[in-house]
Write a protein that holds these residues in place. Structure first.
Motif, PDB file in Angstrom:
ATOM      1  N   VAL A   1       0.874  -1.170   0.000  1.00 22.73           N
ATOM      2  CA  VAL A   1       0.000   0.000   0.000  1.00 22.73           C
ATOM      3  C   VAL A   1       0.910   1.218   0.000  1.00 22.73           C
ATOM      4  O   VAL A   1       1.840   1.308   0.803  1.00 22.73           O
ATOM      5  CB  VAL A   1      -0.922  -0.034   1.244  1.00 22.73           C
ATOM      6  CG1 VAL A   1      -1.287   1.357   1.694  1.00 22.73           C
ATOM      7  CG2 VAL A   1      -2.193  -0.829   0.962  1.00 22.73           C
ATOM      8  N   ALA A   2       0.675   2.143  -0.940  1.00 23.22           N
ATOM      9  CA  ALA A   2       1.574   3.288  -1.074  1.00 23.22           C
ATOM     10  C   ALA A   2       1.073   4.518  -0.321  1.00 23.22           C
ATOM     11  O   ALA A   2       1.834   5.213   0.337  1.00 23.22           O
ATOM     12  CB  ALA A   2       1.761   3.632  -2.548  1.00 23.22           C
ATOM     13  N   ASP A   3      -0.237   4.755  -0.403  1.00 20.26           N
ATOM     14  CA  ASP A   3      -0.783   5.967   0.213  1.00 20.26           C
ATOM     15  C   ASP A   3      -2.301   5.832   0.338  1.00 20.26           C
ATOM     16  O   ASP A   3      -3.029   6.197  -0.578  1.00 20.26           O
ATOM     17  CB  ASP A   3      -0.414   7.181  -0.651  1.00 20.26           C
ATOM     18  CG  ASP A   3      -0.833   8.492   0.009  1.00 20.26           C
ATOM     19  OD1 ASP A   3      -1.335   8.464   1.151  1.00 20.26           O
ATOM     20  OD2 ASP A   3      -0.652   9.545  -0.639  1.00 20.26           O
ATOM     21  N   VAL A   4      -2.714   5.305   1.467  1.00 20.20           N
ATOM     22  CA  VAL A   4      -4.153   5.098   1.671  1.00 20.20           C
ATOM     23  C   VAL A   4      -4.632   5.936   2.852  1.00 20.20           C
ATOM     24  O   VAL A   4      -4.005   5.941   3.909  1.00 20.20           O
ATOM     25  CB  VAL A   4      -4.492   3.602   1.894  1.00 20.20           C
ATOM     26  CG1 VAL A   4      -5.912   3.428   2.414  1.00 20.20           C
ATOM     27  CG2 VAL A   4      -4.308   2.819   0.592  1.00 20.20           C
ATOM     28  N   SER A   5      -5.726   6.645   2.623  1.00 22.28           N
ATOM     29  CA  SER A   5      -6.382   7.396   3.688  1.00 22.28           C
ATOM     30  C   SER A   5      -7.868   7.090   3.650  1.00 22.28           C
ATOM     31  O   SER A   5      -8.456   7.022   2.559  1.00 22.28           O
ATOM     32  CB  SER A   5      -6.208   8.905   3.483  1.00 22.28           C
ATOM     33  OG  SER A   5      -4.844   9.254   3.490  1.00 22.28           O
ATOM     34  N   LEU A   6      -8.438   6.908   4.803  1.00 25.53           N
ATOM     35  CA  LEU A   6      -9.899   6.756   4.859  1.00 25.53           C
ATOM     36  C   LEU A   6     -10.394   6.949   6.282  1.00 25.53           C
ATOM     37  O   LEU A   6      -9.631   6.823   7.237  1.00 25.53           O
ATOM     38  CB  LEU A   6     -10.346   5.389   4.313  1.00 25.53           C
ATOM     39  CG  LEU A   6      -9.986   4.107   5.047  1.00 25.53           C
ATOM     40  CD1 LEU A   6     -11.038   3.743   6.091  1.00 25.53           C
ATOM     41  CD2 LEU A   6      -9.882   2.965   4.039  1.00 25.53           C
ATOM     42  N   LYS A   7     -11.674   7.284   6.371  1.00 33.50           N
ATOM     43  CA  LYS A   7     -12.289   7.483   7.687  1.00 33.50           C
ATOM     44  C   LYS A   7     -13.540   6.637   7.806  1.00 33.50           C
ATOM     45  O   LYS A   7     -14.282   6.497   6.832  1.00 33.50           O
ATOM     46  CB  LYS A   7     -12.689   8.944   7.875  1.00 33.50           C
ATOM     47  CG  LYS A   7     -11.514   9.860   8.076  1.00 33.50           C
ATOM     48  CD  LYS A   7     -11.981  11.272   8.318  1.00 33.50           C
ATOM     49  CE  LYS A   7     -10.749  12.173   8.412  1.00 33.50           C
ATOM     50  NZ  LYS A   7     -11.080  13.534   8.712  1.00 33.50           N
ATOM     51  N   VAL A   8     -13.754   6.139   8.999  1.00 28.48           N
ATOM     52  CA  VAL A   8     -14.982   5.393   9.257  1.00 28.48           C
ATOM     53  C   VAL A   8     -15.732   6.081  10.398  1.00 28.48           C
ATOM     54  O   VAL A   8     -15.253   6.110  11.538  1.00 28.48           O
ATOM     55  CB  VAL A   8     -14.693   3.928   9.646  1.00 28.48           C
ATOM     56  CG1 VAL A   8     -15.994   3.173   9.867  1.00 28.48           C
ATOM     57  CG2 VAL A   8     -13.855   3.238   8.570  1.00 28.48           C
ATOM     58  N   PRO A   9     -16.896   6.681  10.090  1.00 26.97           N
ATOM     59  CA  PRO A   9     -17.668   7.334  11.148  1.00 26.97           C
ATOM     60  C   PRO A   9     -18.415   6.323  12.008  1.00 26.97           C
ATOM     61  O   PRO A   9     -18.759   5.234  11.537  1.00 26.97           O
ATOM     62  CB  PRO A   9     -18.658   8.202  10.369  1.00 26.97           C
ATOM     63  CG  PRO A   9     -18.830   7.517   9.068  1.00 26.97           C
ATOM     64  CD  PRO A   9     -17.559   6.776   8.778  1.00 26.97           C
ATOM     65  N   ASP A  10     -18.637   6.698  13.241  1.00 29.33           N
ATOM     66  CA  ASP A  10     -19.391   5.844  14.157  1.00 29.33           C
ATOM     67  C   ASP A  10     -20.778   5.580  13.563  1.00 29.33           C
ATOM     68  O   ASP A  10     -21.473   6.510  13.157  1.00 29.33           O
ATOM     69  CB  ASP A  10     -19.518   6.573  15.500  1.00 29.33           C
ATOM     70  CG  ASP A  10     -19.999   5.649  16.605  1.00 29.33           C
ATOM     71  OD1 ASP A  10     -20.081   4.427  16.377  1.00 29.33           O
ATOM     72  OD2 ASP A  10     -20.285   6.165  17.694  1.00 29.33           O
ATOM     73  N   GLY A  11     -21.150   4.317  13.478  1.00 27.94           N
ATOM     74  CA  GLY A  11     -22.467   3.963  12.960  1.00 27.94           C
ATOM     75  C   GLY A  11     -22.552   3.864  11.447  1.00 27.94           C
ATOM     76  O   GLY A  11     -23.621   3.599  10.906  1.00 27.94           O
TER      77      GLY A  11
END
Ligand SMILES: Nc1ncnc2c1ncn2[C@@H]1O[C@H](COP(=O)(O)OP(=O)(O)O)[C@@H](O)[C@H]1O
Ligand SMILES: [Mg+2]
Length: 239
Positions: free
Chosen positions: A21-31
Motif C-alpha cells: 500500500v503506497a498511500d491510503v487514507s480513509l475514515k470510518v464514522p461511528d455507525g
C-alpha cells in the motif's frame, strides 16, 4: 456525520522491497457502513491487515477514537474494540465451531461477557449453534464465513472489518449474509467492508473509497459512485 471511529491517514505498507500500500487514507464514522473497493491487488487486504495489526504500516497514522494505534499488535487492536474477519477465514479447522468462537473472545478482559456473546452469535447464526460440536473443517463455505464473522463478534467489537465476505459464496448465501450484516448494523455495529463485489458493497454502504495500485484514488457517498457511469467504467471495471 457523527464521530470518527477510525481515521487512516496516508499509510504505507511494505512487504520487504515491495510496496503493498503506497498511500491510503480513509475514515470510518461511528455507525457507518464504509466500503473499500478496488480490483485484485489494489491493497484492500493490506489496508485492513495494517489496521488489525497483522502487518505493520511503515508510515502514516492509524487513529482509533483519536488515539494512534499503528504500532499496536493484533491482540492490542482487538482489545480496543475493532476486529477483522479476515480474507480466507483463517479458522482452526481441527477445532470445533465453539472452540473457534471462544478463541475470538480471548482479548476480552471481562470474561463474564463470553457466555452472553456466544449465545448472541448462536442467535445470529443458528446453523453455527446446530454445529457447535462439529470440526470447523467440516463446514461449508457459507458456514465458514459465518464462523469467521461470529468469531470476530466474540470480542464485542464496535467496528467490524470484513475482508471479502462474499468471495466464493453462492448468491443466496451472500444475500442472507448481507441481511445479517445489515441487521448487526441496525443494532449499532459500524462496518468497514472490503469487497470486489462492487454493486453489492455500494448497495449496503453509505460511503465508499476506491483503491488503485495501493492508493486511495476516489471517495464519495456510495449512492453517487453507484450512479456515476464514468466512475463505474474507469475505477470499478463495470459497464
Ligand atoms: N504477503 C505479501 N508479500 C508480498 N506482497 C504482497 C503480500 N500480500 C500482498 N502483497 C502485494 O500487495 C499488493 C496489495 O495486495 P492486497 O492487499 O492483497 O490487495 P487486495 O486485497 O486489494 O486484492 C499487491 O501488489 C500484492 O501482490
Ligand atoms: Mg484482498
Amino acid at each position: 456525520m457523527s464521530d470518527t471511529l477510525l481515521d487512516i491517514s496516508h499509510i504505507e505498507v511494505r512487504y520487504g522491497d515491495l510496496v503493498g500500500v503506497a498511500d491510503v487514507s480513509l475514515k470510518v464514522p461511528d455507525g457507518g457502513i464504509v466500503a473499500l473497493l478496488g480490483s485484485n491487488g489494489a491493497g484492500k487486504t493490506t489496508t485492513l491487515n495494517a489496521v488489525a495489526g497483522l502487518v505493520q504500516a511503515t508510515s502514516g497514522s492509524i487513529r482509533w477514537l483519536g488515539e494512534e494505534i499503528r504500532e499496536l499488535p493484533a491482540f492490542g487492536v482487538v482489545g480496543k474494540g475493532l476486529t477483522l474477519s479476515p480474507e480466507g477465514w483463517r479458522l482452526f479447522v481441527q477445532q470445533t465451531v465453539e472452540q473457534n468462537l471462544i478463541l475470538g473472545a480471548t482479548p476480552l478482559v471481562d470474561k463474564s461477557r463470553q457466555r452472553p456473546l456466544l449465545e448472541r452469535v448462536y442467535t445470529i447464526f443458528p446453523s453455527l449453534a446446530e454445529r457447535r460440536r462439529q470440526q470447523a473443517g467440516t463446514l461449508s463455505g457459507g458456514e465458514r464465513q459465518m464462523l469467521a464473522i461470529g468469531r470476530a463478534l466474540m470480542s464485542g467489537p464496535r467496528l467490524l472489518m470484513l475482508d471479502e465476505p462474499s468471495l466464493g459464496l453462492a448468491p443466496t448465501i451472500v444475500e442472507t449474509l448481507y441481511e445479517t450484516l445489515q441487521a448487526l448494523h441496525r443494532e449499532g455495529l459500524t462496518l468497514l467492508l472490503a469487497e470486489q463485489s462492487v454493486e453489492l458493497a455500494l448497495d449496503v454502504a453509505d460511503y465508499a473509497y476506491v483503491l488503485q495500485t495501493g492508493r486511495t484514488v476516489l471517495e464519495g457517498p456510495a449512492a453517487d459512485l453507484a450512479r456515476d457511469p464514468t466512475v463505474q467504467r474507469i475505477y470499478l471495471g463495470l459497464e
